[in-house]
Design a protein around this motif. Structure first.
Motif, PDB file in Angstrom:
ATOM      1  N   ALA A 193      -9.479   1.598 -18.443  1.00 23.90           N
ATOM      2  CA  ALA A 193      -8.278   2.072 -19.133  1.00 23.90           C
ATOM      3  C   ALA A 193      -7.245   2.581 -18.133  1.00 23.90           C
ATOM      4  CB  ALA A 193      -8.641   3.169 -20.126  1.00 23.90           C
ATOM      5  N   SER A 194      -7.709   3.229 -17.074  1.00 21.88           N
ATOM      6  CA  SER A 194      -6.794   3.728 -16.041  1.00 21.88           C
ATOM      7  C   SER A 194      -6.089   2.568 -15.342  1.00 21.88           C
ATOM      8  CB  SER A 194      -7.561   4.558 -15.014  1.00 21.88           C
ATOM      9  OG  SER A 194      -8.105   5.725 -15.597  1.00 21.88           O
ATOM     10  N   ILE A 195      -6.836   1.481 -15.137  1.00 25.75           N
ATOM     11  CA  ILE A 195      -6.251   0.304 -14.486  1.00 25.75           C
ATOM     12  C   ILE A 195      -5.309  -0.430 -15.431  1.00 25.75           C
ATOM     13  CG2 ILE A 195      -6.776  -1.955 -13.493  1.00 25.75           C
ATOM     14  CD1 ILE A 195      -9.446  -0.715 -12.539  1.00 25.75           C
ATOM     15  N   ALA A 196      -5.742  -0.592 -16.682  1.00 24.78           N
ATOM     16  CA  ALA A 196      -4.942  -1.338 -17.661  1.00 24.78           C
ATOM     17  C   ALA A 196      -3.612  -0.668 -17.954  1.00 24.78           C
ATOM     18  CB  ALA A 196      -5.734  -1.512 -18.951  1.00 24.78           C
ATOM     19  N   ALA A 197      -3.515   0.632 -17.691  1.00 25.82           N
ATOM     20  CA  ALA A 197      -2.269   1.353 -17.946  1.00 25.82           C
ATOM     21  C   ALA A 197      -1.223   1.079 -16.873  1.00 25.82           C
ATOM     22  CB  ALA A 197      -2.542   2.857 -18.017  1.00 25.82           C
ATOM     23  N   ASN A 198      -1.618   0.456 -15.780  1.00 27.90           N
ATOM     24  CA  ASN A 198      -0.697   0.224 -14.668  1.00 27.90           C
ATOM     25  C   ASN A 198      -0.044  -1.153 -14.745  1.00 27.90           C
ATOM     26  OD1 ASN A 198      -1.384   2.743 -13.629  1.00 27.90           O
ATOM     27  ND2 ASN A 198      -3.058   1.907 -12.402  1.00 27.90           N
ATOM     28  N   GLY A 199       0.938  -1.365 -13.908  1.00 28.95           N
ATOM     29  CA  GLY A 199       1.641  -2.641 -13.880  1.00 28.95           C
ATOM     30  C   GLY A 199       0.693  -3.773 -13.529  1.00 28.95           C
ATOM     31  N   PRO A 200       0.528  -4.759 -14.388  1.00 30.06           N
ATOM     32  CA  PRO A 200      -0.451  -5.823 -14.144  1.00 30.06           C
ATOM     33  C   PRO A 200      -0.185  -6.653 -12.895  1.00 30.06           C
ATOM     34  CG  PRO A 200       0.907  -6.322 -16.069  1.00 30.06           C
ATOM     35  CD  PRO A 200       1.186  -4.904 -15.691  1.00 30.06           C
ATOM     36  N   LEU A 201       1.084  -6.911 -12.594  1.00 20.59           N
ATOM     37  CA  LEU A 201       1.410  -7.677 -11.391  1.00 20.59           C
ATOM     38  C   LEU A 201       1.064  -6.868 -10.146  1.00 20.59           C
ATOM     39  CD1 LEU A 201       2.652 -10.256 -10.188  1.00 20.59           C
ATOM     40  CD2 LEU A 201       4.880  -9.101 -10.250  1.00 20.59           C
ATOM     41  N   ALA A 202       1.388  -5.577 -10.161  1.00 23.38           N
ATOM     42  CA  ALA A 202       1.074  -4.703  -9.029  1.00 23.38           C
ATOM     43  C   ALA A 202      -0.432  -4.612  -8.815  1.00 23.38           C
ATOM     44  CB  ALA A 202       1.660  -3.313  -9.263  1.00 23.38           C
ATOM     45  N   VAL A 203      -1.182  -4.512  -9.895  1.00 24.65           N
ATOM     46  CA  VAL A 203      -2.647  -4.422  -9.795  1.00 24.65           C
ATOM     47  C   VAL A 203      -3.224  -5.712  -9.222  1.00 24.65           C
ATOM     48  CG1 VAL A 203      -4.760  -4.360 -11.170  1.00 24.65           C
ATOM     49  CG2 VAL A 203      -2.946  -2.694 -11.600  1.00 24.65           C
ATOM     50  N   LYS A 204      -2.810  -6.831  -9.761  1.00 26.11           N
ATOM     51  CA  LYS A 204      -3.339  -8.123  -9.337  1.00 26.11           C
ATOM     52  C   LYS A 204      -3.060  -8.402  -7.862  1.00 26.11           C
ATOM     53  CE  LYS A 204      -2.655 -13.083 -10.216  1.00 26.11           C
ATOM     54  NZ  LYS A 204      -1.950 -14.069 -11.078  1.00 26.11           N
ATOM     55  N   LEU A 205      -1.813  -8.146  -7.429  1.00 24.41           N
ATOM     56  CA  LEU A 205      -1.454  -8.452  -6.046  1.00 24.41           C
ATOM     57  C   LEU A 205      -2.007  -7.418  -5.077  1.00 24.41           C
ATOM     58  CD1 LEU A 205       2.173  -9.873  -6.419  1.00 24.41           C
ATOM     59  CD2 LEU A 205      -0.035 -11.055  -6.439  1.00 24.41           C
ATOM     60  N   SER A 206      -2.180  -6.190  -5.526  1.00 24.45           N
ATOM     61  CA  SER A 206      -2.813  -5.178  -4.670  1.00 24.45           C
ATOM     62  C   SER A 206      -4.263  -5.575  -4.379  1.00 24.45           C
ATOM     63  CB  SER A 206      -2.772  -3.804  -5.335  1.00 24.45           C
ATOM     64  OG  SER A 206      -1.447  -3.311  -5.417  1.00 24.45           O
ATOM     65  N   LYS A 207      -4.966  -6.044  -5.399  1.00 22.95           N
ATOM     66  CA  LYS A 207      -6.328  -6.538  -5.204  1.00 22.95           C
ATOM     67  C   LYS A 207      -6.332  -7.693  -4.208  1.00 22.95           C
ATOM     68  CE  LYS A 207     -10.044  -9.117  -7.407  1.00 22.95           C
ATOM     69  NZ  LYS A 207     -10.821  -9.468  -8.600  1.00 22.95           N
ATOM     70  N   GLN A 208      -5.374  -8.590  -4.335  1.00 22.78           N
ATOM     71  CA  GLN A 208      -5.316  -9.747  -3.445  1.00 22.78           C
ATOM     72  C   GLN A 208      -5.144  -9.320  -1.995  1.00 22.78           C
ATOM     73  OE1 GLN A 208      -2.320 -12.655  -4.489  1.00 22.78           O
ATOM     74  NE2 GLN A 208      -2.593 -13.810  -2.600  1.00 22.78           N
ATOM     75  N   VAL A 209      -4.254  -8.375  -1.740  1.00 20.52           N
ATOM     76  CA  VAL A 209      -4.026  -7.910  -0.368  1.00 20.52           C
ATOM     77  C   VAL A 209      -5.292  -7.274   0.208  1.00 20.52           C
ATOM     78  CG1 VAL A 209      -2.794  -6.246   1.074  1.00 20.52           C
ATOM     79  CG2 VAL A 209      -1.535  -7.627  -0.583  1.00 20.52           C
ATOM     80  N   ILE A 210      -5.916  -6.397  -0.557  1.00 15.86           N
ATOM     81  CA  ILE A 210      -7.123  -5.722  -0.059  1.00 15.86           C
ATOM     82  C   ILE A 210      -8.210  -6.732   0.276  1.00 15.86           C
ATOM     83  CG2 ILE A 210      -9.013  -4.191  -0.726  1.00 15.86           C
ATOM     84  CD1 ILE A 210      -6.945  -2.499  -2.233  1.00 15.86           C
ATOM     85  N   ASN A 211      -8.396  -7.731  -0.560  1.00 10.64           N
ATOM     86  CA  ASN A 211      -9.444  -8.725  -0.323  1.00 10.64           C
ATOM     87  C   ASN A 211      -9.117  -9.654   0.840  1.00 10.64           C
ATOM     88  OD1 ASN A 211     -11.149  -7.805  -2.340  1.00 10.64           O
ATOM     89  ND2 ASN A 211     -10.362  -9.207  -3.880  1.00 10.64           N
ATOM     90  N   GLU A 212      -7.891 -10.117   0.902  1.00  9.63           N
ATOM     91  CA  GLU A 212      -7.536 -11.105   1.920  1.00  9.63           C
ATOM     92  C   GLU A 212      -7.274 -10.493   3.288  1.00  9.63           C
ATOM     93  OE1 GLU A 212      -4.386 -13.658   0.630  1.00  9.63           O
ATOM     94  OE2 GLU A 212      -5.443 -14.294  -1.188  1.00  9.63           O
ATOM     95  N   SER A 213      -6.891  -9.227   3.334  1.00 11.06           N
ATOM     96  CA  SER A 213      -6.492  -8.610   4.607  1.00 11.06           C
ATOM     97  C   SER A 213      -7.653  -8.422   5.577  1.00 11.06           C
ATOM     98  CB  SER A 213      -5.815  -7.266   4.352  1.00 11.06           C
ATOM     99  OG  SER A 213      -6.688  -6.350   3.714  1.00 11.06           O
ATOM    100  N   THR A 214      -8.898  -8.551   5.098  1.00  8.84           N
ATOM    101  CA  THR A 214     -10.033  -8.409   6.008  1.00  8.84           C
ATOM    102  C   THR A 214     -10.025  -9.477   7.095  1.00  8.84           C
ATOM    103  OG1 THR A 214     -11.428  -9.727   4.518  1.00  8.84           O
ATOM    104  CG2 THR A 214     -11.490  -7.327   4.266  1.00  8.84           C
ATOM    105  N   ASP A 215      -9.334 -10.583   6.846  1.00  8.76           N
ATOM    106  CA  ASP A 215      -9.280 -11.672   7.827  1.00  8.76           C
ATOM    107  C   ASP A 215      -7.965 -11.699   8.607  1.00  8.76           C
ATOM    108  OD1 ASP A 215     -11.786 -12.647   6.999  1.00  8.76           O
ATOM    109  OD2 ASP A 215     -10.865 -13.695   5.320  1.00  8.76           O
TER     110      ASP A 215
END
Length: 256
Positions: A193-215
């Protein structure tokens, strides 16, 4: 719960809940379950009304791993392009939370660590005991687990096959939080619920950066991040978020 469907799917308030539904087999993953999970993951990423998903298990157990009875007959719980359990090699773009009761073992642990966040019952147990059966934790236990906890601890878990408890898992950062036994799904829903209350585009792309930035390297990490996050700052949601803050109201996200 009926075992007619290997995975039960429910969507409410922007949150999809996937329940691994083979309690008689400790939710061991077979081909049918993997295919059902893959189908649900496609729906998660394609449906704009769904913001986040929870993966849990029926009958007080998260998942005991691969269905060994099916394995000896030649069946593998793998979906082409998706991997084990229908998603471990290609997790969804949107956030996925594991709600763990009981055991997350072998492929069950590998399924759990393929999720972004983990809420676990205080009495939950975790392990990759494949070596005890002459197998290897090839669905992420050998390559993903050492990136989530200290490599020497991952090495010990892989070579001994021994379990760790929820307290140890929390100390290692393998899970996000513990809750009383029987309330993992409730805890995961609060987090969702805490996540769903936030901007969906911001959430999706933030996840992408965290996952991809390891490389990423130091030389290109800022440029790589900029290329991904720029759509956030030029989005309708960014204006809506700032406007809602100024007007002291909840934002009306559009995901664009």
């Amino acid at each position: 719960m009926s075992e007619e469907k290997p995975v039960l799917v429910d969507v409410a308030d922007g949150v999809m809940t996937l329940t691994l539904n083979r309690p008689g087999a400790k939710n061991a993953v077979n081909r049918a379950m993997a295919e059902a999970v893959a189908e649900a993951m496609d729906e998660l990423d394609s449906n704009d009304d769904i913001r986040v998903a929870i993966l849990t298990g029926a009958g007080g157990t998260f998942c005991a791993g691969m269905d060994l009875k099916a394995f000896v007959t030649g069946e593998l719980p793998i979906v082409e392009g998706r991997g084990f359990a229908g998603f471990v090699e290609a997790p969804p773009q949107k956030p996925l939370i594991a709600a763990v009761e009981g055991f997350a073992l072998a492929g069950g642990l590998e399924t759990m660590i393929s999720c972004d966040l983990v809420v676990a019952a205080e009495n939950a147990r975790f392990g990759i005991p494949e070596a005890k059966r002459g197998l290897a934790a090839a669905a992420g236990g050998l390559i993903r687990l050492p990136r989530q906890i200290p490599p020497r601890i991952a090495m010990e878990m892989a070579l001994t096959g021994d379990f760790i408890d929820a307290e140890r898992a929390l100390q290692l950062g393998l899970i996000n939080r513990t809750v009383p036994a029987g309330s993992a799904l409730e805890g995961a829903r609060e987090l969702a619920a805490s996540i769903a209350a936030n901007g969906p585009l911001a959430v999706k792309l933030s996840k992408q950066v965290i996952n991809e930035s390891t490389d990423w390297t130091r030389d290109d990490m800022w440029q790589q991040q900029q290329a991904i996050v720029m759509p956030i700052f030029t989005s309708e949601d960014a204006i809506e978020g700032a406007t809602a803050f100024a007007e002291k109201r909840a934002p009306n996200w559009k995901g664009k």
